[in-house]
Design a protein around this motif. Sequence first.
Motif, PDB file in Angstrom:
ATOM      1  N   LEU A 127       4.539  -2.764  75.661  1.00 14.43           N
ATOM      2  CA  LEU A 127       4.703  -4.211  75.426  1.00 14.43           C
ATOM      3  C   LEU A 127       5.786  -4.547  74.417  1.00 14.43           C
ATOM      4  O   LEU A 127       6.407  -5.615  74.497  1.00 14.43           O
ATOM      5  CB  LEU A 127       3.383  -4.827  74.942  1.00 14.43           C
ATOM      6  N   ASP A 139      -7.278 -13.757  71.117  1.00 12.94           N
ATOM      7  CA  ASP A 139      -7.416 -14.848  72.102  1.00 12.94           C
ATOM      8  C   ASP A 139      -8.440 -14.476  73.161  1.00 12.94           C
ATOM      9  O   ASP A 139      -8.864 -13.324  73.247  1.00 12.94           O
ATOM     10  CB  ASP A 139      -6.046 -15.171  72.727  1.00 12.94           C
ATOM     11  N   ARG A 164       0.397 -19.246  75.080  1.00 13.44           N
ATOM     12  CA  ARG A 164       1.062 -19.249  76.392  1.00 13.44           C
ATOM     13  C   ARG A 164       0.288 -18.487  77.451  1.00 13.44           C
ATOM     14  O   ARG A 164       0.335 -18.817  78.623  1.00 13.44           O
ATOM     15  CB  ARG A 164       2.480 -18.681  76.241  1.00 13.44           C
ATOM     16  N   TYR A 165      -0.394 -17.405  77.028  1.00 15.03           N
ATOM     17  CA  TYR A 165      -1.074 -16.591  78.049  1.00 15.03           C
ATOM     18  C   TYR A 165      -2.563 -16.917  78.200  1.00 15.03           C
ATOM     19  O   TYR A 165      -3.207 -16.436  79.120  1.00 15.03           O
ATOM     20  CB  TYR A 165      -0.880 -15.098  77.736  1.00 15.03           C
ATOM     21  N   GLY A 183       8.986 -17.736  77.911  1.00 19.99           N
ATOM     22  CA  GLY A 183       9.084 -16.418  77.260  1.00 19.99           C
ATOM     23  C   GLY A 183      10.434 -15.764  77.503  1.00 19.99           C
ATOM     24  O   GLY A 183      11.065 -15.979  78.540  1.00 19.99           O
ATOM     25  N   THR A 184      10.861 -14.975  76.546  1.00 22.60           N
ATOM     26  CA  THR A 184      12.147 -14.282  76.700  1.00 22.60           C
ATOM     27  C   THR A 184      11.937 -12.783  76.933  1.00 22.60           C
ATOM     28  O   THR A 184      12.870 -12.059  77.245  1.00 22.60           O
ATOM     29  CB  THR A 184      12.993 -14.429  75.422  1.00 22.60           C
ATOM     30  N   GLY A 185      10.722 -12.294  76.712  1.00 24.49           N
ATOM     31  CA  GLY A 185      10.460 -10.854  76.832  1.00 24.49           C
ATOM     32  C   GLY A 185      10.852 -10.103  75.560  1.00 24.49           C
ATOM     33  O   GLY A 185      10.829  -8.878  75.523  1.00 24.49           O
ATOM     34  N   SER A 220       5.607 -15.241  82.138  1.00 23.33           N
ATOM     35  CA  SER A 220       6.361 -15.236  80.891  1.00 23.33           C
ATOM     36  C   SER A 220       7.483 -16.276  80.948  1.00 23.33           C
ATOM     37  O   SER A 220       7.628 -17.099  80.047  1.00 23.33           O
ATOM     38  CB  SER A 220       6.934 -13.837  80.655  1.00 23.33           C
ATOM     39  N   ASN A 267       2.349 -16.491  71.842  1.00 24.89           N
ATOM     40  CA  ASN A 267       1.937 -15.687  73.010  1.00 24.89           C
ATOM     41  C   ASN A 267       0.493 -15.993  73.384  1.00 24.89           C
ATOM     42  O   ASN A 267       0.174 -16.162  74.563  1.00 24.89           O
ATOM     43  CB  ASN A 267       2.040 -14.186  72.689  1.00 24.89           C
ATOM     44  N   TYR A 310      10.159  -6.126  78.276  1.00 24.79           N
ATOM     45  CA  TYR A 310       9.023  -5.641  79.064  1.00 24.79           C
ATOM     46  C   TYR A 310       8.010  -6.772  79.205  1.00 24.79           C
ATOM     47  O   TYR A 310       7.574  -7.357  78.219  1.00 24.79           O
ATOM     48  CB  TYR A 310       8.364  -4.431  78.401  1.00 24.79           C
ATOM     49  N   ARG A 311       7.665  -7.081  80.433  1.00 15.68           N
ATOM     50  CA  ARG A 311       6.683  -8.139  80.679  1.00 15.68           C
ATOM     51  C   ARG A 311       5.645  -7.627  81.652  1.00 15.68           C
ATOM     52  O   ARG A 311       5.982  -6.903  82.589  1.00 15.68           O
ATOM     53  CB  ARG A 311       7.351  -9.356  81.305  1.00 15.68           C
ATOM     54  N   VAL A 312       4.401  -8.065  81.456  1.00 19.95           N
ATOM     55  CA  VAL A 312       3.367  -7.680  82.413  1.00 19.95           C
ATOM     56  C   VAL A 312       3.493  -8.589  83.623  1.00 19.95           C
ATOM     57  O   VAL A 312       3.497  -8.147  84.764  1.00 19.95           O
ATOM     58  CB  VAL A 312       1.962  -7.822  81.779  1.00 19.95           C
ATOM     59  N   GLY A 348       9.683 -11.296  72.320  1.00 16.73           N
ATOM     60  CA  GLY A 348       8.797 -11.674  71.218  1.00 16.73           C
ATOM     61  C   GLY A 348       8.147 -10.487  70.519  1.00 16.73           C
ATOM     62  O   GLY A 348       8.251 -10.338  69.295  1.00 16.73           O
ATOM     63  N   LEU A 349       7.477  -9.622  71.275  1.00 21.68           N
ATOM     64  CA  LEU A 349       6.743  -8.517  70.639  1.00 21.68           C
ATOM     65  C   LEU A 349       7.687  -7.478  70.041  1.00 21.68           C
ATOM     66  O   LEU A 349       7.333  -6.784  69.098  1.00 21.68           O
ATOM     67  CB  LEU A 349       5.779  -7.868  71.629  1.00 21.68           C
TER      68      LEU A 349
HETATM   69  P1  ADP Z   1       7.307 -12.840  76.399  1.00 23.50           P
HETATM   70  O1  ADP Z   1       8.414 -13.664  75.919  1.00 23.50           O
HETATM   71  O2  ADP Z   1       7.415 -12.456  77.845  1.00 23.50           O
HETATM   72  O3  ADP Z   1       5.984 -13.362  76.052  1.00 23.50           O
HETATM   73  P2  ADP Z   1       6.671 -10.751  74.537  1.00 23.50           P
HETATM   74  O4  ADP Z   1       7.486  -9.603  74.092  1.00 23.50           O
HETATM   75  O5  ADP Z   1       6.211 -11.685  73.523  1.00 23.50           O
HETATM   76  O6  ADP Z   1       7.526 -11.430  75.667  1.00 23.50           O
HETATM   77  O7  ADP Z   1       5.431 -10.158  75.296  1.00 23.50           O
HETATM   78  C1  ADP Z   1       5.609  -9.130  76.256  1.00 23.50           C
HETATM   79  C2  ADP Z   1       4.557  -9.242  77.332  1.00 23.50           C
HETATM   80  O8  ADP Z   1       3.266  -8.966  76.788  1.00 23.50           O
HETATM   81  C3  ADP Z   1       4.426 -10.630  77.905  1.00 23.50           C
HETATM   82  O9  ADP Z   1       5.358 -10.828  78.936  1.00 23.50           O
HETATM   83  C4  ADP Z   1       3.004 -10.637  78.409  1.00 23.50           C
HETATM   84  O10 ADP Z   1       2.962 -10.074  79.705  1.00 23.50           O
HETATM   85  C5  ADP Z   1       2.274  -9.720  77.447  1.00 23.50           C
HETATM   86  N1  ADP Z   1       1.527 -10.475  76.417  1.00 23.50           N
HETATM   87  C6  ADP Z   1       1.935 -10.756  75.170  1.00 23.50           C
HETATM   88  N2  ADP Z   1       0.984 -11.425  74.488  1.00 23.50           N
HETATM   89  C7  ADP Z   1      -0.057 -11.561  75.330  1.00 23.50           C
HETATM   90  C8  ADP Z   1      -1.340 -12.162  75.223  1.00 23.50           C
HETATM   91  N3  ADP Z   1      -1.752 -12.756  74.099  1.00 23.50           N
HETATM   92  N4  ADP Z   1      -2.148 -12.103  76.306  1.00 23.50           N
HETATM   93  C9  ADP Z   1      -1.755 -11.505  77.423  1.00 23.50           C
HETATM   94  N5  ADP Z   1      -0.545 -10.923  77.604  1.00 23.50           N
HETATM   95  C10 ADP Z   1       0.289 -10.954  76.568  1.00 23.50           C
END
Ligand code: ADP
Length: 449
Positions: free
Chosen positions: A376, A363, A337-338, A393-395, A388, A334, A381-383, A397-398
């Motif tokens: 999150l 980061d 990627r972000y 991203g699959t949404g 993503s 993550n 849930y995605r911002v 991960g967290l």
């Molecule tokens: P995804 O596969 O979309 O990354 P995650 O569950 O891993 O799904 O994360 C959910 C959301 O949290 C992401 O879509 C992103 O918007 C936000 N996010 C996660 N990690 C970070 C990060 N290191 N910096 C900024 N936003 C993040």
Amino acid sequence: MNWLLTRTLAAVLMLFVGAGLGYVIGQFTATPMTMALAGATAAVALFVGLDGLRGEKLMLWLRGGQDHPAPRDAGLWGELGYSIEKALRQRERERHTEESRLQQFLAAIEASPNGVLLLDPMERIDWCNRVAAEHFGLDPLRDRLQRVTNLVRAPAFVTYLQAGQFDKPVRFSAPSGRSTLELTVRRYADGMKLVLSQDITESERNDAMRRDFVANVSHEIRTPLTVLSGFVETMARLPLSEAERARVLVLMDQQTQRMQALVADLLTLAQLEGSPRPAHDRWVPVAGLMRRALADGQALSAGRHRLQLHGGDDAELAGSESELFSALSNLVSNAVRYTPEGGQIDVHWRWREDGGGELLVSDTGPGIAREHIPRLTERFYRVDGSRSRDTGGTGLGLSIVKHVAQRHGGEIDIQSELGKGSVFRLLLPALRVRATAPAAPADAASITA
Ligand code: ADP
């Protein structure tokens, strides 16, 4: 009949003894017959008087609370007293047994996780257990014999009771407004009603989550499928140049990979939910986990970021190596990627004061607005949905990281501020952490991609 015979004999004996005595005394006064008659009358009167006294004693005992033993007289009254006392004590014992059985029964209903409310034919509250009192916002003592519809005014509940059609349960919002109740009503005795209430807030929430989950998965799969089928159609219908064909194939490959990643994450989640907690006796070196996660991060970054490891050589974690690795590598991927090109990503191991430890990934990326942070770890849930998806991203991960943390008795903590980067911490309890002799000096492992 024994007592009747004895009493008759005693009375006759008294009569004769009195008459005899009177007769003997009458010899001296020359009136033997008169004195015999007087003696007989006096003896019978004495007998009746004594009898009356004994009867009175028994009557007094009966009128009193019978808290001491009945008078122990000889003869009829004694026997009567004894028999009455025995019958009373027996009745009392039975009443006690019944009473304690009733109390046990009520205690069992009290212990029920469901609400139980008894209504009389006028729909007045006859009795309710503590759970029902909580569900309906009642006071079991104060509200007794009050009409339930005067106290619980939820329209769905009132209409249901008035309609009298109890073959299906009814759902309505509890008076507190915080939960949803399901009611089942059964008639019993003469017009009495048994109302059973169940708090279904949790199961409704789970149903809604399940529905959302299925809708989300369908949506996530349908999008790449639609794109893929579009490309297949294009390839089938249009004569494409070699270069166009190659481009379409690359795009098709991207969509296939997206679906594969989604299926892999769904399987990981299903496995996390369906398997027992990881054992406490399998120790995984933290440094190894960190190095592998870093190597994956470097591959994903392809030289666009600086990645560094800090510490971890003196620690081991108890649990599932694959789960812990999957959690850490999700956090690192993550971050990669972000975080825009040129950013810095640090992976730390830190001991905590309570003996536990934490894996921390920070980061210098865009950061996350405060309102998004609590959500999150929800599935899908995605911002920023397109960022993503564009980065694979699959949404999920967290939500995988959160599950792994919880299965190891820990939790995930997220600190972030817009424009200032993010810090994700996987906190692990002391029970799952132990120190080992460091293989290399702490803070020495620093690899830059
Ligand atoms: P995804 O596969 O979309 O990354 P995650 O569950 O891993 O799904 O994360 C959910 C959301 O949290 C992401 O879509 C992103 O918007 C936000 N996010 C996660 N990690 C970070 C990060 N290191 N910096 C900024 N936003 C993040």
